[in-house]
Structures are given as C-alpha cells and as structure tokens.
Design an enzyme around this catalytic site. Sequence first.
Site, PDB file in Angstrom:
ATOM      1  N   THR A  74       0.862  -1.176   0.000  1.00 36.30           N
ATOM      2  CA  THR A  74       0.000   0.000   0.000  1.00 36.30           C
ATOM      3  C   THR A  74       0.898   1.226   0.000  1.00 36.30           C
ATOM      4  OG1 THR A  74      -0.051   0.158   2.416  1.00 36.30           O
ATOM      5  CG2 THR A  74      -1.715  -1.244   1.360  1.00 36.30           C
TER       6      THR A  74
ATOM      7  N   ALA B 146       0.737  -6.859   9.139  1.00 38.92           N
ATOM      8  CA  ALA B 146       0.039  -6.110   8.088  1.00 38.92           C
ATOM      9  C   ALA B 146      -1.219  -5.459   8.644  1.00 38.92           C
ATOM     10  CB  ALA B 146      -0.316  -7.044   6.934  1.00 38.92           C
TER      11      ALA B 146
ATOM     12  N   THR C 248      -1.638  -2.987  19.122  1.00 39.85           N
ATOM     13  CA  THR C 248      -1.298  -1.652  19.597  1.00 39.85           C
ATOM     14  C   THR C 248      -1.871  -1.399  20.984  1.00 39.85           C
ATOM     15  OG1 THR C 248      -1.706   0.718  19.190  1.00 39.85           O
ATOM     16  CG2 THR C 248      -3.329  -0.809  18.360  1.00 39.85           C
ATOM     17  N   ASP C 249      -1.270  -0.462  21.709  1.00 34.21           N
ATOM     18  CA  ASP C 249      -1.831  -0.091  23.011  1.00 34.21           C
ATOM     19  C   ASP C 249      -3.097   0.759  22.865  1.00 34.21           C
ATOM     20  OD1 ASP C 249      -0.657   2.259  22.109  1.00 34.21           O
ATOM     21  OD2 ASP C 249       0.505   2.649  23.926  1.00 34.21           O
ATOM     22  N   GLU C 250      -3.383   1.216  21.646  1.00 29.38           N
ATOM     23  CA  GLU C 250      -4.564   2.063  21.448  1.00 29.38           C
ATOM     24  C   GLU C 250      -5.872   1.300  21.648  1.00 29.38           C
ATOM     25  OE1 GLU C 250      -4.556   5.008  18.364  1.00 29.38           O
ATOM     26  OE2 GLU C 250      -2.397   4.818  18.077  1.00 29.38           O
TER      27      GLU C 250
ATOM     28  N   TYR D  14      -9.528   3.097  13.769  1.00 29.55           N
ATOM     29  CA  TYR D  14      -8.299   2.296  13.718  1.00 29.55           C
ATOM     30  C   TYR D  14      -8.185   1.392  14.930  1.00 29.55           C
ATOM     31  CZ  TYR D  14      -3.476   1.196  14.894  1.00 29.55           C
ATOM     32  OH  TYR D  14      -2.337   0.541  15.300  1.00 29.55           O
TER      33      TYR D  14
ATOM     34  N   ALA E 136     -10.406   0.514  17.080  1.00 27.25           N
ATOM     35  CA  ALA E 136     -11.518  -0.440  17.164  1.00 27.25           C
ATOM     36  C   ALA E 136     -11.276  -1.634  16.245  1.00 27.25           C
ATOM     37  CB  ALA E 136     -12.826   0.255  16.803  1.00 27.25           C
ATOM     38  N   SER E 137     -10.711  -1.383  15.070  1.00 32.45           N
ATOM     39  CA  SER E 137     -10.431  -2.491  14.142  1.00 32.45           C
ATOM     40  C   SER E 137      -9.316  -3.386  14.683  1.00 32.45           C
ATOM     41  CB  SER E 137     -10.071  -1.948  12.758  1.00 32.45           C
ATOM     42  OG  SER E 137      -8.823  -1.263  12.760  1.00 32.45           O
ATOM     43  N   LYS E 138      -8.331  -2.801  15.346  1.00 40.18           N
ATOM     44  CA  LYS E 138      -7.268  -3.612  15.938  1.00 40.18           C
ATOM     45  C   LYS E 138      -7.788  -4.389  17.154  1.00 40.18           C
ATOM     46  CE  LYS E 138      -3.531  -3.963  15.007  1.00 40.18           C
ATOM     47  NZ  LYS E 138      -2.855  -4.938  14.105  1.00 40.18           N
TER      48      LYS E 138
ATOM     49  N   LEU F 178       4.050  11.645  13.401  1.00 41.06           N
ATOM     50  CA  LEU F 178       4.474  12.850  14.111  1.00 41.06           C
ATOM     51  C   LEU F 178       5.977  13.119  14.038  1.00 41.06           C
ATOM     52  CD1 LEU F 178       3.923  15.237  16.059  1.00 41.06           C
ATOM     53  CD2 LEU F 178       4.231  13.608  17.951  1.00 41.06           C
TER      54      LEU F 178
ATOM     55  N   ASP G  92      -7.756  20.106  17.398  1.00 44.25           N
ATOM     56  CA  ASP G  92      -7.567  18.721  17.808  1.00 44.25           C
ATOM     57  C   ASP G  92      -8.435  17.798  16.976  1.00 44.25           C
ATOM     58  OD1 ASP G  92      -6.457  16.701  19.241  1.00 44.25           O
ATOM     59  OD2 ASP G  92      -7.277  17.294  21.188  1.00 44.25           O
TER      60      ASP G  92
ATOM     61  N   PRO H 153     -10.926  14.479  16.284  1.00 44.35           N
ATOM     62  CA  PRO H 153     -12.034  13.875  17.057  1.00 44.35           C
ATOM     63  C   PRO H 153     -11.583  12.649  17.834  1.00 44.35           C
ATOM     64  CG  PRO H 153     -12.710  14.335  14.779  1.00 44.35           C
ATOM     65  CD  PRO H 153     -11.225  14.529  14.838  1.00 44.35           C
TER      66      PRO H 153
END
Length: 357
Positions: free
Chosen positions: A37, A83, A135-137, A161, A163-165, A201, A294, A296
């Site tokens: 991608t 991936a 991820t930690d998210e 993102y 939520a999908s992980k 970032l 910021d 959402p």
Amino acid sequence: MKKKIIVTGGAGFIGSAVVRHLINDTDHTVLNLDKLTYAGCLASLSDVESSDRYQFVQADICDFEKCQSVINEFQPDIIMHLAAESHVDRSIDGPKEFIETNVIGTYNLLEISRAYYQGLSDDKQAGFRFHHISTDEVYGDLEGTDDLFTETTSYAPSSPYSASKASSDHLVRAWQRTFGLPTLITNCSNNYGPYHFPEKLIPLTILNALAGKPLPIYGDGKQIRDWLFVEDHARALVLVATTGDIGETYNIGGHNEKQNIEVVKTICKHLEVLAPNKPEGVSNYEDLITYVTDRPGHDVRYAIDASKIEKELGWTPNETFDTGLKKTVQWYLDNPTWWQSIQDGSYQDINNKLAKK
C-alpha cells in the site's frame, strides 16, 4: 533452531525493522508478504534483499486464495502478522479500509493458519506459532497520571483504527480458545526510528523543520504517549514469537512517557545542533510550531506496563527516548534519498521494480 518465518506487512515501518533484525541478527529464513500500500516501501529492505534467507511476495491479506497458496508453499514455522492499516487520521476519514484489512484480513490469516496447522505433523505442530502484533490504542486512554496499561486492562478503543485492531485481537484469542490455534499477541506503544513513513508525528516534524514548514500540534499538545524505538520493538517481537508462551499477551513499551509538544521541542533542539544551517527566514526551529484543531476522539494518555515481558522473557529496551530520538534525527539527515522518494512518490516506482524481481 532455525525457523521459517512469514512476516506480513514486512515492507512497513515496524515490519521492515523486524525483517532486517531477522536477517541481520538471526539465522532464520524470512518470507515478507506485503500488499505494498502507500505505506509499504521495499527500499527500507535494501540491505537485506540480496540475502538467500529472504524472499518477498506481493499479496493482500484480504486475498484468501493467494495467502493460502503462499503459506502452504512456504511451510512456515511462525507467522508474524503485522500487516495493518494504522494511521488514526486516515481511519477517521475512511474507516472501511481499516475494517477490511485489520478485521477481515486477520480473519483470513487465522482461517488459513488453522487449516495449515491441522495438517502439520505432531512435531511441526509443537513448534508452530501465530503471532499477532497489535497496539496499546485498543485500551483507550488513561485517566490517572500514574496508571499503566497492563495485559488485563479492559479494551476501550476510541478511533476506527483502534476499534479495528481491538476486533482483530479478539479474533486471535477466539481462534486460540475455540480451535486450539497456537497464538500470541503483543500490544505496543508508539514506535519511532529509521524508515518511519513521513505522515507520522516524529518524521513529519523532522522533515517539515528541515523545509521550514509549520510543525503542526493537535490541540494543546499535552497528549502523552509512551515512545518505543522501533529496533527495540523488533527485538521484542522476535523474542515473543520464538520463546513466548502460547495464548499469552505481552505489552511492549519504551518506558518513555512524553507529551507531544515535548517530543516536537526535543526534535527541534536536536536539529539546532545536528542541522544548524536552517531554512531561509527561520531563526529557531521551535518558531515553526503551530497549534491546530484537535482531532475527534483524541486519546489523552497512553502508557505501557512492560514488566511482564521483562520478567518472563528478559526483554528491556536498549534506547532511552533521548538516545533513540537523536539517532532518528541523524538517520533522516543522513538518508535524504529514502524520504525524498516518499515525498515525490518515486518510491512507488522502486516498489514496482523490486516487486518484479
């Protein structure tokens, strides 16, 4: 023992670090399976592409038949699944691709791996692992200043993102519990380091500063992240994949909690020393800092408790945030050809040429 390892997403930022570590620092054989991608860059693997222990196959994890063919032909001992679509802002603009890749793609790999695993001999089954990198998210954010994410923290994802992980993590655990597929999960904090795609970032800040462009900061810039040098993460992932306990989750963090504004200002300080010849009209790199609206659902604080992987597997990060960030800034200064090819889009031509080899 030497292993045959498939790395999905091996042309991405973390995936390429894993592949480089496997080829440069171990005796394992690697098949890199990547869709290529926009975030995939085969030039990140230029120093290992000639190894006789490395091969690349272009494939989408949403293509069930292609992935099944690759796995059955390669006969891996370990599948390291990295991936994923991973940029939060892009997931807000268009969630569909994140659901397809991160959820459906992971489901495909689990089903293919289940059938493959069931057909293995007892000896081969005993050594097989499916390692899912997350991820930690998925944990949402932390309210207290001293709280840390542990392996038992409840999931509370905030973005499409994350939520999908989170969904893919749940699928992996279900395939282990229900079907007996030998899986492991790792959840990591924010990575940084060489070959990081410029939309994130730290590389964005470095390259914008060098070009004299604004350094955008969301909100007040006080969001806190735990930063992990990508090469430390790669070592941890291979350690988990090869020695971790089946069914376990391991959190991987760098022990480096920093506010976003602090990260950007630290980059500026390193650039003052390492790149003193500033763009025209720029007196100090910090003068380029610009605060923007910021995004959402922006989580305020992430912080990882990595004591489990340290106690059980003996892993600790080699880099502090300052040493790792200085190395990262220097790498971007030393490797303009790599990031310029990303910026002008020519890396896609490089991908096409290398993928056809």
